[in-house]
Scaffold this motif. Sequence first.
Motif, PDB file in Angstrom:
ATOM      1  N   ALA A   1      19.957   2.159  -1.758  1.00  0.00           N
ATOM      2  CA  ALA A   1      20.001   2.169  -0.300  1.00  0.00           C
ATOM      3  C   ALA A   1      18.579   2.148   0.244  1.00  0.00           C
ATOM      4  CB  ALA A   1      20.729   3.411   0.199  1.00  0.00           C
ATOM      5  N   ILE A   2      18.309   1.197   1.126  1.00  0.00           N
ATOM      6  CA  ILE A   2      17.009   1.118   1.781  1.00  0.00           C
ATOM      7  C   ILE A   2      17.226   1.428   3.258  1.00  0.00           C
ATOM      8  CG2 ILE A   2      15.125  -0.386   2.485  1.00  0.00           C
ATOM      9  CD1 ILE A   2      15.402  -1.837  -0.089  1.00  0.00           C
ATOM     10  N   ARG A   3      16.478   2.424   3.719  1.00  0.00           N
ATOM     11  CA  ARG A   3      16.484   2.777   5.130  1.00  0.00           C
ATOM     12  C   ARG A   3      15.100   2.478   5.667  1.00  0.00           C
ATOM     13  NH1 ARG A   3      19.499   6.249   2.300  1.00  0.00           N
ATOM     14  NH2 ARG A   3      21.562   6.754   3.081  1.00  0.00           N
ATOM     15  N   GLY A   4      15.047   1.667   6.695  1.00  0.00           N
ATOM     16  CA  GLY A   4      13.759   1.289   7.248  1.00  0.00           C
ATOM     17  C   GLY A   4      13.692   1.536   8.737  1.00  0.00           C
ATOM     18  N   GLN A   5      12.496   1.876   9.177  1.00  0.00           N
ATOM     19  CA  GLN A   5      12.234   2.057  10.601  1.00  0.00           C
ATOM     20  C   GLN A   5      11.017   1.223  10.945  1.00  0.00           C
ATOM     21  OE1 GLN A   5      13.951   4.015  13.040  1.00  0.00           O
ATOM     22  NE2 GLN A   5      12.660   2.708  14.301  1.00  0.00           N
ATOM     23  N   GLU A   6      11.235   0.145  11.673  1.00  0.00           N
ATOM     24  CA  GLU A   6      10.148  -0.689  12.152  1.00  0.00           C
ATOM     25  C   GLU A   6      10.033  -0.491  13.654  1.00  0.00           C
ATOM     26  OE1 GLU A   6      10.172  -4.707  10.865  1.00  0.00           O
ATOM     27  OE2 GLU A   6      10.285  -4.173   8.751  1.00  0.00           O
TER      28      GLU A   6
ATOM     29  N   HIS B   1       4.675  -0.368  13.561  1.00  0.00           N
ATOM     30  CA  HIS B   1       4.653   0.642  12.501  1.00  0.00           C
ATOM     31  C   HIS B   1       5.833   0.355  11.579  1.00  0.00           C
ATOM     32  CE1 HIS B   1       7.567   2.544  15.228  1.00  0.00           C
ATOM     33  NE2 HIS B   1       8.082   3.061  14.129  1.00  0.00           N
ATOM     34  N   ASN B   2       5.742   0.842  10.372  1.00  0.00           N
ATOM     35  CA  ASN B   2       6.741   0.529   9.355  1.00  0.00           C
ATOM     36  C   ASN B   2       6.871   1.715   8.410  1.00  0.00           C
ATOM     37  OD1 ASN B   2       8.483  -0.877   7.677  1.00  0.00           O
ATOM     38  ND2 ASN B   2       6.948  -2.255   6.871  1.00  0.00           N
ATOM     39  N   HIS B   3       8.090   2.127   8.133  1.00  0.00           N
ATOM     40  CA  HIS B   3       8.338   3.168   7.131  1.00  0.00           C
ATOM     41  C   HIS B   3       9.642   2.822   6.414  1.00  0.00           C
ATOM     42  CE1 HIS B   3       8.046   7.014   5.160  1.00  0.00           C
ATOM     43  NE2 HIS B   3       9.339   7.149   5.354  1.00  0.00           N
ATOM     44  N   VAL B   4       9.626   2.893   5.086  1.00  0.00           N
ATOM     45  CA  VAL B   4      10.774   2.509   4.268  1.00  0.00           C
ATOM     46  C   VAL B   4      11.062   3.618   3.268  1.00  0.00           C
ATOM     47  CG1 VAL B   4      11.650   0.795   2.641  1.00  0.00           C
ATOM     48  CG2 VAL B   4      10.160   0.067   4.500  1.00  0.00           C
TER      49      VAL B   4
ATOM     50  N   GLU C   1       0.810  -1.224   0.000  1.00  0.00           N
ATOM     51  CA  GLU C   1       0.000   0.000   0.000  1.00  0.00           C
ATOM     52  C   GLU C   1       0.839   1.269   0.000  1.00  0.00           C
ATOM     53  OE1 GLU C   1      -0.592   0.711   4.749  1.00  0.00           O
ATOM     54  OE2 GLU C   1      -1.852  -0.785   3.794  1.00  0.00           O
ATOM     55  N   ALA C   2       2.106   1.175   0.410  1.00  0.00           N
ATOM     56  CA  ALA C   2       3.001   2.328   0.444  1.00  0.00           C
ATOM     57  C   ALA C   2       4.273   1.952  -0.319  1.00  0.00           C
ATOM     58  CB  ALA C   2       3.332   2.695   1.882  1.00  0.00           C
ATOM     59  N   ALA C   3       4.952   2.962  -0.866  1.00  0.00           N
ATOM     60  CA  ALA C   3       6.132   2.659  -1.665  1.00  0.00           C
ATOM     61  C   ALA C   3       7.063   3.859  -1.741  1.00  0.00           C
ATOM     62  CB  ALA C   3       5.722   2.230  -3.076  1.00  0.00           C
ATOM     63  N   SER C   4       8.300   3.549  -2.065  1.00  0.00           N
ATOM     64  CA  SER C   4       9.317   4.538  -2.388  1.00  0.00           C
ATOM     65  C   SER C   4       9.920   4.048  -3.694  1.00  0.00           C
ATOM     66  CB  SER C   4      10.360   4.591  -1.269  1.00  0.00           C
ATOM     67  OG  SER C   4      11.324   5.585  -1.507  1.00  0.00           O
ATOM     68  N   ALA C   5      10.115   4.928  -4.692  1.00  0.00           N
ATOM     69  CA  ALA C   5      10.520   4.468  -6.019  1.00  0.00           C
ATOM     70  C   ALA C   5      11.562   5.388  -6.655  1.00  0.00           C
ATOM     71  CB  ALA C   5       9.293   4.363  -6.925  1.00  0.00           C
ATOM     72  N   LEU C   6      12.464   4.767  -7.423  1.00  0.00           N
ATOM     73  CA  LEU C   6      13.539   5.480  -8.104  1.00  0.00           C
ATOM     74  C   LEU C   6      13.677   4.957  -9.528  1.00  0.00           C
ATOM     75  CD1 LEU C   6      16.250   5.133  -5.310  1.00  0.00           C
ATOM     76  CD2 LEU C   6      14.903   7.183  -5.818  1.00  0.00           C
TER      77      LEU C   6
ATOM     78  N   TYR D   1       5.735  -1.584   0.905  1.00  0.00           N
ATOM     79  CA  TYR D   1       5.508  -2.092   2.246  1.00  0.00           C
ATOM     80  C   TYR D   1       4.113  -1.711   2.711  1.00  0.00           C
ATOM     81  CZ  TYR D   1       6.528   2.764   3.473  1.00  0.00           C
ATOM     82  OH  TYR D   1       6.499   4.137   3.543  1.00  0.00           O
ATOM     83  N   ALA D   2       3.690  -2.320   3.824  1.00  0.00           N
ATOM     84  CA  ALA D   2       2.446  -1.948   4.494  1.00  0.00           C
ATOM     85  C   ALA D   2       2.839  -1.177   5.747  1.00  0.00           C
ATOM     86  CB  ALA D   2       1.637  -3.187   4.854  1.00  0.00           C
ATOM     87  N   ARG D   3       2.153  -0.100   6.024  1.00  0.00           N
ATOM     88  CA  ARG D   3       2.514   0.762   7.159  1.00  0.00           C
ATOM     89  C   ARG D   3       2.296   0.102   8.522  1.00  0.00           C
ATOM     90  NH1 ARG D   3       0.044   4.297   3.458  1.00  0.00           N
ATOM     91  NH2 ARG D   3       1.510   5.848   2.679  1.00  0.00           N
ATOM     92  N   MET D   4       1.345  -0.823   8.591  1.00  0.00           N
ATOM     93  CA  MET D   4       0.989  -1.420   9.883  1.00  0.00           C
ATOM     94  C   MET D   4       1.254  -2.916   9.960  1.00  0.00           C
ATOM     95  SD  MET D   4       0.158   1.120  11.708  1.00  0.00           S
ATOM     96  CE  MET D   4      -0.498   0.277  13.132  1.00  0.00           C
TER      97      MET D   4
END
Length: 152
Positions: free
Chosen positions: A123-128, A110-113, A57-62, A73-76
């Motif tokens: 480079a992937i930076r994630g905060q779970e 919670h999840n943010h990528v 449902e959420a994404a980061s793209a290059l 990723y899914a935020r929850m």
Amino acid sequence: MLDLAAGKVAARIDAEVVATVRNEAGELDRLLVTRPSTQLLDRSGRVQWTSPEPLGEAASALSKDGMIFVASYARMSTGASLVAFDGKTGAVRWRGDLKLAQDIEHSRYHNHVELDFDHGDLAIRGQESSQAYFELFAPADGAPLFRVVQKQ
């Protein structure tokens, strides 16, 4: 979509855009839709391709060298995926192997990528909920180059 420099509407897009696709210079290249199907749109909102590859449902793209890289990723909920698409056809070129948290209570999760370039590598930076992580992948084939996880 707004053109802030000109102060006017640049395009009207009916799709639910989940991410802008930035090039290596950080400029807007294209747009990404993940529902009801994965689609790449040009800056005016025209569909460039549709892929059967399911994304979160959420994404980061290059974009770089004719490829579109997407961390979704899914935020929850736990987990994320890294997929490289052919920028012209939407064919999957490779999938990355992410190592993420397991067994976290849903109510505390919670999840943010974020996906970016670091000296030419992905480079992937994630905060779970219970950890932060940083991973590097080779853009050509998705080979993992470096991984560090910090428990919190």
